[in-house]
Motif scaffolding. Structure first.
Motif, short mmCIF file in Angstrom:
data_model
loop_
_atom_site.label_atom_id
_atom_site.label_comp_id
_atom_site.label_asym_id
_atom_site.label_seq_id
_atom_site.Cartn_x
_atom_site.Cartn_y
_atom_site.Cartn_z
N PHE A 324 -59.99 112.85 -63.04
CA PHE A 324 -59.28 112.66 -61.78
C PHE A 324 -58.57 111.31 -61.75
CE2 PHE A 324 -62.79 115.58 -60.52
CZ PHE A 324 -62.01 116.67 -60.20
N LEU A 325 -59.09 110.34 -62.44
CA LEU A 325 -58.51 109.00 -62.41
C LEU A 325 -57.28 108.89 -63.32
CD1 LEU A 325 -59.13 106.20 -61.12
CD2 LEU A 325 -60.32 105.62 -63.23
N VAL A 326 -57.34 109.50 -64.50
CA VAL A 326 -56.32 109.25 -65.52
C VAL A 326 -54.96 109.86 -65.16
CG1 VAL A 326 -58.02 109.05 -67.35
CG2 VAL A 326 -57.00 111.28 -66.87
N ARG A 327 -54.92 110.80 -64.22
CA ARG A 327 -53.64 111.42 -63.87
C ARG A 327 -52.88 110.64 -62.80
NH1 ARG A 327 -53.27 116.73 -65.26
NH2 ARG A 327 -51.04 116.36 -64.93
N ILE A 328 -53.53 109.69 -62.16
CA ILE A 328 -52.89 109.00 -61.03
C ILE A 328 -51.70 108.13 -61.45
CG2 ILE A 328 -53.30 107.35 -59.16
CD1 ILE A 328 -56.18 108.49 -59.03
N PRO A 329 -51.76 107.40 -62.56
CA PRO A 329 -50.59 106.58 -62.93
C PRO A 329 -49.30 107.38 -63.05
CG PRO A 329 -52.49 105.88 -64.19
CD PRO A 329 -52.91 107.13 -63.46
N SER A 330 -49.36 108.62 -63.52
CA SER A 330 -48.13 109.40 -63.63
C SER A 330 -47.56 109.74 -62.25
CB SER A 330 -48.37 110.69 -64.43
OG SER A 330 -49.35 111.50 -63.80
N ALA A 331 -48.44 109.94 -61.26
CA ALA A 331 -47.97 110.17 -59.89
C ALA A 331 -47.31 108.91 -59.34
CB ALA A 331 -49.14 110.58 -59.00
N ILE A 332 -47.92 107.76 -59.61
CA ILE A 332 -47.35 106.49 -59.15
C ILE A 332 -45.98 106.27 -59.78
CG2 ILE A 332 -47.61 103.98 -59.28
CD1 ILE A 332 -50.65 104.41 -58.99
N GLN A 333 -45.88 106.53 -61.07
CA GLN A 333 -44.59 106.35 -61.76
C GLN A 333 -43.52 107.25 -61.17
OE1 GLN A 333 -44.76 106.68 -66.04
NE2 GLN A 333 -42.53 106.84 -66.24
N TRP A 334 -43.88 108.52 -60.89
CA TRP A 334 -42.90 109.44 -60.32
C TRP A 334 -42.46 108.98 -58.94
CZ3 TRP A 334 -42.59 112.69 -56.04
CH2 TRP A 334 -41.54 113.62 -56.06
N LEU A 335 -43.38 108.49 -58.15
CA LEU A 335 -43.03 108.00 -56.81
C LEU A 335 -42.13 106.76 -56.89
CD1 LEU A 335 -46.49 108.46 -55.06
CD2 LEU A 335 -44.37 109.69 -54.52
N GLU A 336 -42.34 105.93 -57.88
CA GLU A 336 -41.45 104.77 -58.08
C GLU A 336 -40.05 105.24 -58.46
OE1 GLU A 336 -44.62 101.34 -59.59
OE2 GLU A 336 -43.69 102.69 -61.06
#
Length: 534
Positions: A324-336
């Protein structure tokens, strides 16, 4: 000299007496205020229960003479509304008032609300947005008249005859019945509660998500758009609220059968995440991003993506599972990547509401026409003349997500899972899980000041009503729309022509009876009492 000593002694004695008296005076004043608050709460509640309610249920707004009433749309007098701030929220409020005062009148009022909710429970175990005590025939007539002509409320334009998870309807009705059962362990609530729990479990797809409505239907194809109600649905927290409810059942009922659907529900957030790091509001059964209402195109949503990423953090804290933790950076990058240029942002709205999956650019919804029959929505890349009821730009708490991710990622597994509801808790001999957990979904943390409390008390009128203005009302039903011209007159308004039964805000000084106002005032008084007694 002797006189001076006597005078000093008198002053000392007065000071001692005053010091002793002040706490008693303050205590007496506090007790007087508590009594005044409780008296106000009871008077207001008796009016709502004995004058306003219909078989224990409520809508949202009433004209003071009860000639018209509204939930999200205008309601027949035989109807009650379940959506917040309707009957379910009123039931929760009554239990909150019972908890703080111990007055059985509030519990009895909650019982009446529960009876109305149980009356409206479907044979399968779920609920629709509203209940009509006049029966199915009356409900169908409402959908074919008032519902059908609500231009922007397409969810009310077709009568399915099934139940909905939209707007937390079924899960919160079930949660309220769980609270009723746990309050006194009264077995009369157990059959309806078990039926609701089994409905939530049965309606879950094997992959772990839930549809918007169940049992599944496919019979409302609007303007070429497929019926979306069977799709996996994140919109309005459908999947999360079902997981949340099952966690609450696990905590309070202690049945391990809830763990597998909880886990599958959480895992679905991983399965449904697009490779770019984003989510749409719906996915079809081929796990493809899909649209819903005609003003909800096939798109990724920054708001849904941020909310789902925050839930991944929560699931990591529940389980300690690093997936659950390792997928969050890709969401942050997409939001940026999808954040609007500063000159395109509006009043804190940082992102387009919808992002085209093919181009990763914002797309915007507009409308033409005057009414439900001949008006329509369309999509382009123009960010002007945006809808007022579903605005084309949104606020995304990206920095909050980044900060929370950094904090949680730095913690050890032991620290992360310390407060996990999936790890059995310990209770002393005087406590049980049933009495430990707060099951009210709609938290109200606002703490009223002394002045606000006095204002609330003073605003109760001679009939024991808190009247309010600027309600969401609607045009009365007068028939289907007739105007066919493709006007832009209603492109940015909440309501179309005189045949549109969608709600809009009444800007006049007309007074209304409002369940939302009653709930808000009661919550502030309850919070104030709770603070006084700590």
């Amino acid at each position: 000299m002797k006189r001076l000593k006597i005078q000093k002694l008198k002053i000392l004695l007065f000071s001692i007496i005053w010091a002793l008296a002040v706490p008693f005076m303050a205590s007496a004043q506090s007790e007087k205020l508590e009594n005044e608050i409780e008296a106000t709460m009871l008077k207001a509640t008796k009016y709502m229960v004995e004058t306003v309610s219909n078989n224990g249920g409520y809508v949202w707004y009433y004209l003071p003479d009860f000639s018209r009433q509204w939930g999200e749309m205008e309601a027949y007098k035989t109807m009650i509304w379940l959506q917040h701030p309707g009957t379910i929220s009123m039931g929760h409020l009554f239990l909150d008032a019972y908890r703080i005062t111990g007055n059985e009148y509030y519990y009895q009022s909650a019982e009446k609300a529960a009876a109305a909710i149980i009356w409206g429970q479907s044979n399968e175990g779920g609920w629709n947005y509203m209940v009509d005590f006049a029966g199915d025939k009356s409900m169908k007539h409402w959908y074919n008249t008032i519902g059908k002509n609500g231009w922007r409320l397409e969810e009310f334009q077709h009568y399915y005859g099934n139940s909905t998870f939209d707007d937390d309807i079924t899960s919160d009705a079930a949660r309220f019945l769980l609270r009723m059962y746990l309050e006194k362990f009264d077995p009369k609530f157990k059959p309806a509660l078990d039926k609701a729990i089994n409905f939530v479990l049965k309606s879950q797809y094997p992959m772990g998500g839930w549809p918007q409505r169940y049992p599944l239907r496919y019979d409302f194809n609007k303007q070429g758009h497929p019926d979306y109600t069977s799709f996996y649905t994140f919109n309005d927290d459908v999947i999360w609220e079902n997981i949340h409810f099952l966690i609450q059942c696990y905590l309070t009922l202690g049945e391990e059968r809830f763990l597998d659907p909880i886990r599958r529900g959480m895992d679905f957030y991983l399965f449904s995440m697009d490779g770019c790091g984003a989510w749409g509001q719906q996915l079809n059964l081929d796990m493809e991003t899909a649209g819903a209402r005609t003003y909800e195109p096939t798109a990724f949503l920054p708001s849904t993506t941020c909310e789902n990423a925050m839930l991944l953090l929560k699931f990591y804290q529940y389980t300690g599972d690093r997936r659950f933790l390792v997928r969050i950076p890709s969401a942050i990058q997409w939001l940026e990547e999808t954040e609007l240029p500063e000159e395109k942002q509006e009043r804190g709205r940082t992102h387009p509401t919808f992002v085209d999956p093919a181009t990763n650019k914002g797309i915007y919804v507009h409308r033409q026409g005057s009414n439900s029959k001949y008006g329509f929505y369309f999509i382009d890349e123009n960010d002007t003349e945006l809808l007022s009821h579903y605005y084309g730009k949104c606020t995304v708490q990206l920095q909050e997500l980044k900060d929370e991710y950094s904090k949680v990622a730095a913690m050890s597994i032991e620290e992360v899972t310390n407060d996990s509801p999936l790890i059995p808790g310990k209770f002393d001999e005087n406590g049980t899980p049933q009495t430990f957990y707060d099951l009210n979904r709609y938290n109200f943390p606002f703490q009223a000041s002394d002045e606000m409390v006095q204002q609330i008390i003073s605003e109760l009128d001679e009939q024991n009503r808190w009247l309010s203005k600027h309600a969401m009302i609607s045009h009365p039903y007068i028939g289907d729309g007739e105007k066919q011209e493709l006007t832009k007159e209603f492109a940015t308004t909440r309501v179309g022509d005189e045949t549109d039964t969608s709600p809009y805000r009444d800007e006049t000084d007309q007074d209304y009876i409002s369940t939302g106002t009653y709930i808000r005032n009661m919550k502030m008084l309850i919070n104030y009492l709770n603070a006084l007694r700590k």
